[in-house]
Motif scaffolding. Structure first.
Motif, mmCIF file in Angstrom:
data_model
loop_
_atom_site.group_PDB
_atom_site.id
_atom_site.type_symbol
_atom_site.label_atom_id
_atom_site.label_comp_id
_atom_site.label_asym_id
_atom_site.label_seq_id
_atom_site.Cartn_x
_atom_site.Cartn_y
_atom_site.Cartn_z
ATOM 1 N N ARG A 1 -26.190 25.734 41.022
ATOM 2 C CA ARG A 1 -26.788 24.399 41.014
ATOM 3 C C ARG A 1 -25.748 23.345 41.384
ATOM 4 O O ARG A 1 -24.549 23.604 41.332
ATOM 5 N N ASN A 2 -26.218 22.144 41.722
ATOM 6 C CA ASN A 2 -25.319 21.100 42.219
ATOM 7 C C ASN A 2 -25.090 19.942 41.261
ATOM 8 O O ASN A 2 -23.984 19.410 41.173
ATOM 9 N N LYS A 3 -26.112 19.513 40.562
ATOM 10 C CA LYS A 3 -26.019 18.273 39.787
ATOM 11 C C LYS A 3 -25.233 18.478 38.489
ATOM 12 O O LYS A 3 -25.284 19.537 37.866
ATOM 13 N N ILE A 4 -24.521 17.417 38.102
ATOM 14 C CA ILE A 4 -23.796 17.430 36.838
ATOM 15 C C ILE A 4 -24.079 16.127 36.094
ATOM 16 O O ILE A 4 -24.429 15.110 36.694
ATOM 17 N N ILE A 5 -23.908 16.178 34.784
ATOM 18 C CA ILE A 5 -24.032 14.982 33.942
ATOM 19 C C ILE A 5 -22.664 14.658 33.367
ATOM 20 O O ILE A 5 -21.945 15.549 32.896
ATOM 21 N N LYS A 6 -22.295 13.379 33.417
ATOM 22 C CA LYS A 6 -21.130 12.869 32.690
ATOM 23 C C LYS A 6 -21.562 11.601 31.960
ATOM 24 O O LYS A 6 -22.661 11.090 32.194
ATOM 25 N N PHE A 7 -20.691 11.084 31.114
ATOM 26 C CA PHE A 7 -21.052 9.933 30.289
ATOM 27 C C PHE A 7 -20.145 8.744 30.586
ATOM 28 O O PHE A 7 -18.935 8.910 30.796
ATOM 29 N N ALA A 8 -20.735 7.571 30.611
ATOM 30 C CA ALA A 8 -19.998 6.347 30.909
ATOM 31 C C ALA A 8 -18.860 6.168 29.913
ATOM 32 O O ALA A 8 -19.049 6.292 28.701
ATOM 33 N N GLY A 9 -17.665 5.884 30.438
ATOM 34 C CA GLY A 9 -16.498 5.686 29.597
ATOM 35 C C GLY A 9 -15.722 6.956 29.313
ATOM 36 O O GLY A 9 -14.640 6.899 28.733
ATOM 37 N N ASN A 10 -16.264 8.107 29.714
ATOM 38 C CA ASN A 10 -15.530 9.361 29.590
ATOM 39 C C ASN A 10 -14.707 9.566 30.851
ATOM 40 O O ASN A 10 -15.237 9.507 31.972
ATOM 41 N N SER B 1 -3.334 -0.758 26.343
ATOM 42 C CA SER B 1 -4.718 -1.072 26.683
ATOM 43 C C SER B 1 -5.574 -0.921 25.441
ATOM 44 O O SER B 1 -5.368 -0.002 24.638
ATOM 45 N N GLN B 2 -6.547 -1.810 25.278
ATOM 46 C CA GLN B 2 -7.525 -1.670 24.208
ATOM 47 C C GLN B 2 -8.308 -0.369 24.362
ATOM 48 O O GLN B 2 -8.829 0.184 23.385
ATOM 49 N N PHE B 3 -8.385 0.134 25.594
ATOM 50 C CA PHE B 3 -9.221 1.292 25.892
ATOM 51 C C PHE B 3 -8.449 2.605 25.943
ATOM 52 O O PHE B 3 -8.814 3.528 26.688
ATOM 53 N N GLU B 4 -7.385 2.703 25.171
ATOM 54 C CA GLU B 4 -6.638 3.950 25.044
ATOM 55 C C GLU B 4 -6.438 4.264 23.561
ATOM 56 O O GLU B 4 -6.229 3.364 22.748
ATOM 57 N N ALA B 5 -6.463 5.548 23.230
ATOM 58 C CA ALA B 5 -6.229 5.977 21.855
ATOM 59 C C ALA B 5 -4.738 5.970 21.547
ATOM 60 O O ALA B 5 -3.896 6.118 22.436
ATOM 61 N N LEU B 6 -4.413 5.792 20.267
ATOM 62 C CA LEU B 6 -3.035 5.988 19.809
ATOM 63 C C LEU B 6 -2.935 7.373 19.178
ATOM 64 O O LEU B 6 -3.939 7.964 18.765
ATOM 65 N N PHE B 7 -1.711 7.888 19.116
ATOM 66 C CA PHE B 7 -1.483 9.225 18.585
ATOM 67 C C PHE B 7 -0.307 9.216 17.617
ATOM 68 O O PHE B 7 0.689 8.530 17.838
ATOM 69 N N ILE B 8 -0.432 10.014 16.568
ATOM 70 C CA ILE B 8 0.614 10.157 15.563
ATOM 71 C C ILE B 8 1.192 11.562 15.670
ATOM 72 O O ILE B 8 0.463 12.517 15.961
ATOM 73 N N ASN C 1 -10.707 7.617 26.045
ATOM 74 C CA ASN C 1 -10.434 6.830 27.238
ATOM 75 C C ASN C 1 -11.294 5.584 27.374
ATOM 76 O O ASN C 1 -11.367 4.977 28.438
ATOM 77 N N MET C 2 -11.973 5.204 26.292
ATOM 78 C CA MET C 2 -12.499 3.843 26.153
ATOM 79 C C MET C 2 -12.137 3.375 24.752
ATOM 80 O O MET C 2 -12.852 2.621 24.112
ATOM 81 N N GLY C 3 -10.960 3.840 24.322
ATOM 82 C CA GLY C 3 -10.596 3.791 22.928
ATOM 83 C C GLY C 3 -11.221 4.999 22.251
ATOM 84 O O GLY C 3 -12.028 5.728 22.836
ATOM 85 N N THR C 4 -10.853 5.249 21.009
ATOM 86 C CA THR C 4 -11.401 6.396 20.296
ATOM 87 C C THR C 4 -12.855 6.135 19.921
ATOM 88 O O THR C 4 -13.166 5.148 19.250
ATOM 89 N N VAL C 5 -13.738 7.005 20.374
ATOM 90 C CA VAL C 5 -15.157 6.891 20.050
ATOM 91 C C VAL C 5 -15.610 8.247 19.508
ATOM 92 O O VAL C 5 -15.397 9.280 20.137
#
Length: 426
Positions: free
Chosen positions: A134-143, A397-404, A211-215
């Motif tokens: 098959r050809n089609k794929i689904i992704k999500f906005a902000g991923n 960036s506000q749209f990046e996660a931080l890591f410990i 990659n849109m902050g932690t969600v």
């Protein structure tokens, strides 16, 4: 705090590289000003070329869960260097790393090593299409799944920060088969499956978005992806490049009890060196050349230095189980940041899973890209520079996660909270 040398080096870089950087995530586009230039890392700290020392909450955007310069990882790399840097032929370390991945990640029966997270997602989608026909794929906005043409649509990460969610150079043809949906919306997903179910090769998603902050995903959202992929014969493709070995030893899929068909991994799997992987069900992976007909290759795939670092890192994580301690540190940090924001009268929300987290400036809980983009990015930029001036390095960036990392101490966390409080009240 002088940053003279950083400025000089960056000015030179501007003449040599587009925007002076080799990845837009480093460009400070979301906070303004010039990026810092670093000289070395030590445990939980980074030291820039001007000699300034910072508590680091980026960890090379996730890989450095053991901190910078872990002795066992360095020793493994040094031993590998003494034997040669690349052969373009099989090595036993490839088997060892593959065995570790298969042991630790619940859904992986067979695995292929590649060189980057982008390469992993690109390859996994090709395999999903080859397997299903098959050809089609689904992704999500902000991923964000790397700079793959078919996935660089409504992407998060640096694309969101720089306001370029759809990149020039990506042709309409390459994205024609990509369907973009809102994250955390089971109803929208069900509707698309109802309309295109027989044409869908896979659903690719971040199980915890970074990659849109932690969600954080809703349980019913993850359940819907699994149920609908199974019902319609599509491949459930979990992108654990960021979450793999980060939120649990077996990744987010172990944490949430969800079994994908394919998984992409990166960052921690290489212990700071460039390596990534994709793997999953044997019947799907057996479609990859030379076992099957789906082409994917790489001269440096399974590089001896990268596999050595990856083996050392995963072995340490397996033997030491740092996750309860990382949970404690994450809770201490984000509770302190939340209180500092509240005391300063700043609207905020906090999202955290283990040692991965984001402090959002803005009212309301962030559940998808529409809510994330309402964040007060100007306030975040002021906050970021206030932390820099106080010796704390947060995502640019506000749209990046931080890591410990495991090398952060309670004192580091408390110092960071004090710096955040001072920055917010300045």
């Amino acid at each position: 705090m002088s940053r003279t040398r950083s400025h000089e080096i960056f000015q030179r870089a501007l003449q040599l590289m587009p925007g002076g950087v080799n990845s837009p995530a480093r460009a400070f586009g979301g906070v303004g000003g010039e990026p810092l230039v670093f000289e070395r890392g030590e445990g939980a700290y980074l030291i820039d070329v001007d000699g300034n020392r910072y508590i680091d909450y980026i960890g090379s955007w996730g890989p450095m869960i053991l901190g910078h310069g872990n002795e066992q990882v360095r020793a493994a790399i040094h031993a590998a260097v003494d034997q040669g840097t690349s052969f373009g032929a099989p090595t036993e370390r490839e088997n060892t790393l593959a065995e570790l991945i298969i042991e630790l990640v619940p859904s992986v029966e067979k695995v292929r090593l590649v060189n980057s997270g982008t390469e992993a997602t690109m390859s996994a989608i090709r395999v999903a299409r080859g397997f299903t026909g098959r050809n089609k794929i689904i992704k999500f906005a902000g991923n964000y799944h790397g700079h793959v043409d078919s996935l660089l649509v409504a992407a998060g990460s640096a694309a969101a920060t720089l306001g370029v969610p759809n990149s020039p150079g990506v042709t309409p043809g390459t994205t024609a088969d990509t369907i973009v949906l809102p994250y955390n919306d089971p109803a929208a997903l069900a509707a698309v499956f109802e309309q295109h179910g027989d044409d869908l090769a896979c659903v690719i998603f971040e199980p915890i978005v970074g990659n849109m902050g932690t969600v954080i995903p809703k349980p019913e959202f993850l359940a819907a992806i699994r149920e609908l992929c199974t019902k319609h014969g599509a491949v459930m493709l979990m992108d654990e490049v960021m979450t793999g070995f980060r939120v649990a030893l077996g990744g987010a899929q172990q944490l949430f009890g969800v079994t994908p068909d394919l998984t992409t991994m990166g960052k921690i799997v290489g212990g700071g060196l460039p390596i990534a992987a994709y793997g999953g069900r044997a019947d799907i992976m057996n479609h990859v050349l030379p076992a099957g007909q789906v082409f994917q290759a790489g001269t440096l795939s399974g590089n001896p230095l990268a596999t050595a670092a990856g083996i050392a890192t995963l072995s340490i994580l397996k033997e030491t189980n740092p996750y309860p301690r990382l949970e404690q540190l994450g809770e201490r940090l984000m509770t302190g940041l939340a209180k500092a924001a509240a005391d300063a009268g700043a609207p905020y929300s906090v999202a955290r899973v283990g040692s991965m987290a984001t402090l959002f400036f803005g009212a309301g809980t962030v559940v998808d890209w529409d809510t994330a983009e309402k964040s007060d990015t100007e306030r975040y930029a002021d906050f970021f520079w206030g932390l820099i001036d106080r010796g704390v390095y947060f995502p640019c960036s506000q749209f990046e996660a931080l890591f410990i990392s495991v090398t952060h101490t309670d004192e580091d966390i408390d110092t960071t909270i004090a710096a955040a409080r001072a920055s917010l009240q300045a």
